[in-house]
Design a protein around this motif. Structure first.
Motif, PDB file in Angstrom:
ATOM      1  N   ILE A 104      -6.111 -16.144 -32.603  1.00  0.00           N
ATOM      2  CA  ILE A 104      -5.724 -17.507 -32.232  1.00  0.00           C
ATOM      3  C   ILE A 104      -6.834 -18.124 -31.366  1.00  0.00           C
ATOM      4  CG2 ILE A 104      -4.524 -16.752 -30.147  1.00  0.00           C
ATOM      5  CD1 ILE A 104      -2.343 -18.761 -30.673  1.00  0.00           C
ATOM      6  N   CYS A 134      -1.026  -8.809 -25.467  1.00  0.00           N
ATOM      7  CA  CYS A 134      -1.199  -9.870 -26.478  1.00  0.00           C
ATOM      8  C   CYS A 134      -2.542 -10.550 -26.263  1.00  0.00           C
ATOM      9  CB  CYS A 134      -0.073 -10.891 -26.427  1.00  0.00           C
ATOM     10  SG  CYS A 134       1.546 -10.201 -26.768  1.00  0.00           S
ATOM     11  N   LEU A 140      -8.277 -13.688 -21.740  1.00  0.00           N
ATOM     12  CA  LEU A 140      -7.641 -13.513 -20.426  1.00  0.00           C
ATOM     13  C   LEU A 140      -8.091 -12.204 -19.774  1.00  0.00           C
ATOM     14  CD1 LEU A 140      -4.009 -14.829 -21.076  1.00  0.00           C
ATOM     15  CD2 LEU A 140      -5.941 -16.030 -20.023  1.00  0.00           C
ATOM     16  N   ASP A 157      -3.205  -5.476 -28.121  1.00  0.00           N
ATOM     17  CA  ASP A 157      -2.708  -6.385 -29.166  1.00  0.00           C
ATOM     18  C   ASP A 157      -2.260  -5.533 -30.353  1.00  0.00           C
ATOM     19  OD1 ASP A 157      -3.312  -9.701 -29.514  1.00  0.00           O
ATOM     20  OD2 ASP A 157      -2.681  -8.601 -31.321  1.00  0.00           O
ATOM     21  N   ALA A 162      -7.481  -9.090 -34.438  1.00  0.00           N
ATOM     22  CA  ALA A 162      -7.694  -9.763 -33.150  1.00  0.00           C
ATOM     23  C   ALA A 162      -8.506  -8.861 -32.216  1.00  0.00           C
ATOM     24  CB  ALA A 162      -6.352 -10.120 -32.509  1.00  0.00           C
ATOM     25  N   ASN A 200       0.453 -13.753 -22.745  1.00  0.00           N
ATOM     26  CA  ASN A 200       0.682 -15.012 -23.469  1.00  0.00           C
ATOM     27  C   ASN A 200       1.131 -14.605 -24.874  1.00  0.00           C
ATOM     28  OD1 ASN A 200       0.693 -17.619 -24.431  1.00  0.00           O
ATOM     29  ND2 ASN A 200      -1.522 -17.676 -24.797  1.00  0.00           N
ATOM     30  N   PRO A 201       2.435 -14.384 -25.050  1.00  0.00           N
ATOM     31  CA  PRO A 201       2.929 -13.765 -26.287  1.00  0.00           C
ATOM     32  C   PRO A 201       3.198 -14.806 -27.375  1.00  0.00           C
ATOM     33  CG  PRO A 201       4.757 -14.148 -24.822  1.00  0.00           C
ATOM     34  CD  PRO A 201       3.538 -14.704 -24.125  1.00  0.00           C
ATOM     35  N   ALA A 223       0.525 -14.518 -34.091  1.00  0.00           N
ATOM     36  CA  ALA A 223       0.182 -14.982 -32.749  1.00  0.00           C
ATOM     37  C   ALA A 223       1.149 -16.035 -32.227  1.00  0.00           C
ATOM     38  CB  ALA A 223      -1.238 -15.546 -32.741  1.00  0.00           C
TER      39      ALA A 223
HETATM   40  C1  LIG Z   1      -0.274 -16.556 -28.347  1.00  0.00           C
HETATM   41  S1  LIG Z   1      -1.408 -15.296 -28.861  1.00  0.00           S
HETATM   42  C2  LIG Z   1      -2.277 -15.056 -27.331  1.00  0.00           C
HETATM   43  C3  LIG Z   1      -3.685 -14.567 -27.479  1.00  0.00           C
HETATM   44  C4  LIG Z   1      -4.512 -14.618 -26.199  1.00  0.00           C
HETATM   45  N1  LIG Z   1      -3.918 -13.869 -25.113  1.00  0.00           N
HETATM   46  C5  LIG Z   1      -4.721 -16.051 -25.782  1.00  0.00           C
HETATM   47  O1  LIG Z   1      -4.101 -16.470 -24.796  1.00  0.00           O
HETATM   48  O2  LIG Z   1      -5.514 -16.744 -26.432  1.00  0.00           O
HETATM   49  C6  LIG Z   1      -0.343 -13.900 -29.040  1.00  0.00           C
HETATM   50  C7  LIG Z   1      -0.996 -12.587 -29.428  1.00  0.00           C
HETATM   51  O3  LIG Z   1       0.050 -11.602 -29.478  1.00  0.00           O
HETATM   52  C8  LIG Z   1      -0.244 -10.676 -30.489  1.00  0.00           C
HETATM   53  N2  LIG Z   1       1.010  -9.993 -30.833  1.00  0.00           N
HETATM   54  C9  LIG Z   1       2.023 -10.437 -31.606  1.00  0.00           C
HETATM   55  N3  LIG Z   1       3.019  -9.528 -31.661  1.00  0.00           N
HETATM   56  C10 LIG Z   1       2.625  -8.493 -30.883  1.00  0.00           C
HETATM   57  C11 LIG Z   1       3.219  -7.246 -30.546  1.00  0.00           C
HETATM   58  N4  LIG Z   1       4.417  -6.876 -31.013  1.00  0.00           N
HETATM   59  N5  LIG Z   1       2.542  -6.419 -29.722  1.00  0.00           N
HETATM   60  C12 LIG Z   1       1.336  -6.767 -29.240  1.00  0.00           C
HETATM   61  N6  LIG Z   1       0.705  -7.931 -29.535  1.00  0.00           N
HETATM   62  C13 LIG Z   1       1.351  -8.787 -30.342  1.00  0.00           C
HETATM   63  C14 LIG Z   1      -0.858 -11.516 -31.578  1.00  0.00           C
HETATM   64  O4  LIG Z   1      -1.634 -10.728 -32.457  1.00  0.00           O
HETATM   65  C15 LIG Z   1      -1.682 -12.535 -30.773  1.00  0.00           C
HETATM   66  O5  LIG Z   1      -3.001 -12.101 -30.620  1.00  0.00           O
END
Ligand SMILES: C[S@@+](CC[C@H](N)C(=O)[O-])C[C@H]1O[C@@H](n2cnc3c(N)ncnc32)[C@H](O)[C@@H]1O
Length: 296
Positions: A104, A134, A140, A157, A162, A200-201, A223
């Protein structure tokens, strides 16, 4: 706009902004309006600094370069990809990050809180292990490592792709030795204990997911999508995270526009809402104690 048309940097930006507006593209991936988006694309394509338009505004642009600008703006409109996917770069708090479609586009408001010291009140000598859960492109985690030079950071992640992008940013900022990348589904491979967790999920509720502009659909769905009320990931996190937190640990969690859903899902939980440029209801802080009390 044509390659023979505008002949200064500013004229190209103004013409580009008009084109973006007429095409109805969506913003929100680093800029909030057509002029700023056009300025980013024009300056980047011309190899000019992104933060000093005044100095170069009246500079003449050769026809061949103007043609390259025209092509880039046309690609932005035709593909509907966020500008950052075209330039392969996004800026957060003055720090440049590599990004591509595997992650993302970084825009977390937690970045502001790290840099302006808003969460320092809850930190101290005991703050040694930090988790960026995440992590996406790792932004971050990188900002946390830069802000707190003595901490060790894990960046987790679920997405292998990613994490590949995050690895590029760790190397770019020479932080490979201080940040460990973990492939983890939630907290499963990140047991801690951590003293500070940033997260930031994915939190976009299903109705909002269905209405997202094309620019957001160019990003990985993993994401963004947070289930019916946006809280699927957060519910699991709150169940698993207390046992991964040290005694004085805090969790800083971004939930976007989902405060109403958050409060409906966790009515007993005592949290602190942290003010960012997006307002007072996008990022919250919760202690381990509050999680124990508010969820049992
Ligand atoms: C909103 S994005 C945030 C990315 C980054 N921290 C930012 O702020 O730009 C959410 C992230 O959560 C990851 N994600 C989704 N489900 C997840 C899970 N069950 N466990 C770990 N990471 C997860 C996605 O791959 C994505 O990279």
């Amino acid at each position: 706009m044509s390659a023979q048309g505008p002949s200064t940097v500013l004229a190209l930006i103004e013409a580009g902004a008009q084109q973006l507006t007429e095409a109805g593209v969506a913003f929100g991936h680093g800029t909030a309006n057509a002029f700023d988006e056009a300025a980013w694309l024009v300056l980047w394509r011309l190899g000019l600094p992104l933060d000093d338009l005044d100095t170069v505004a009246n500079r003449p642009v050769a026809a061949a370069d103007a043609a390259k600008v025209v092509a880039l703006l046309s690609e932005r409109i035709a593909s509907r990809k966020p500008a950052a996917y075209l330039t392969k770069e996004a800026w957060l708090q003055g720090v440049a990050f590599y990004v591509d479609e595997r992650a993302i586009v970084p825009r977390s408001f937690i970045a502001e809180l790290l840099v302006d010291g808003s969460i320092d009140y809850w930190l101290g000598e005991h703050t040694q292990r930090v988790l960026d859960l995440c992590t996406g492109n790792g932004s971050l985690a990188v900002l946390a490592a830069m802000t707190y030079p003595d901490v060790r950071v894990d960046a987790a992640d679920l997405s292998t792709e990613a994490l590949q992008v995050a690895a590029i940013n760790l190397t770019r900022h020479q932080l490979d030795a201080r940040i460990t990348l973990l492939k983890s589904d939630g907290m499963s491979a990140a047991p801690g204990p951590y003293d500070l967790i940033l997260c930031n999920p994915p939190y976009v509720n299903s109705a909002s997911m269905n209405a997202l502009p094309a620019e957001y659909r160019a990003e990985p769905e993993l994401a963004l999508a947070g289930g019916a009320d946006g809280m699927d990931f957060v519910r699991r996190l709150f169940r698993d995270v207390p046992s991964c937190m040290s005694t004085s640990a805090v969790l800083v969690l971004e939930i976007g526009n989902e405060r109403a859903h958050f409060e409906a899902a966790f009515p007993q939980l005592e949290v602190v809402w942290l003010e960012t440029s997006a307002g007072e209801d996008q990022v919250l802080l919760v202690t381990r104690d509050a999680l124990h009390k508010g969820l049992n």
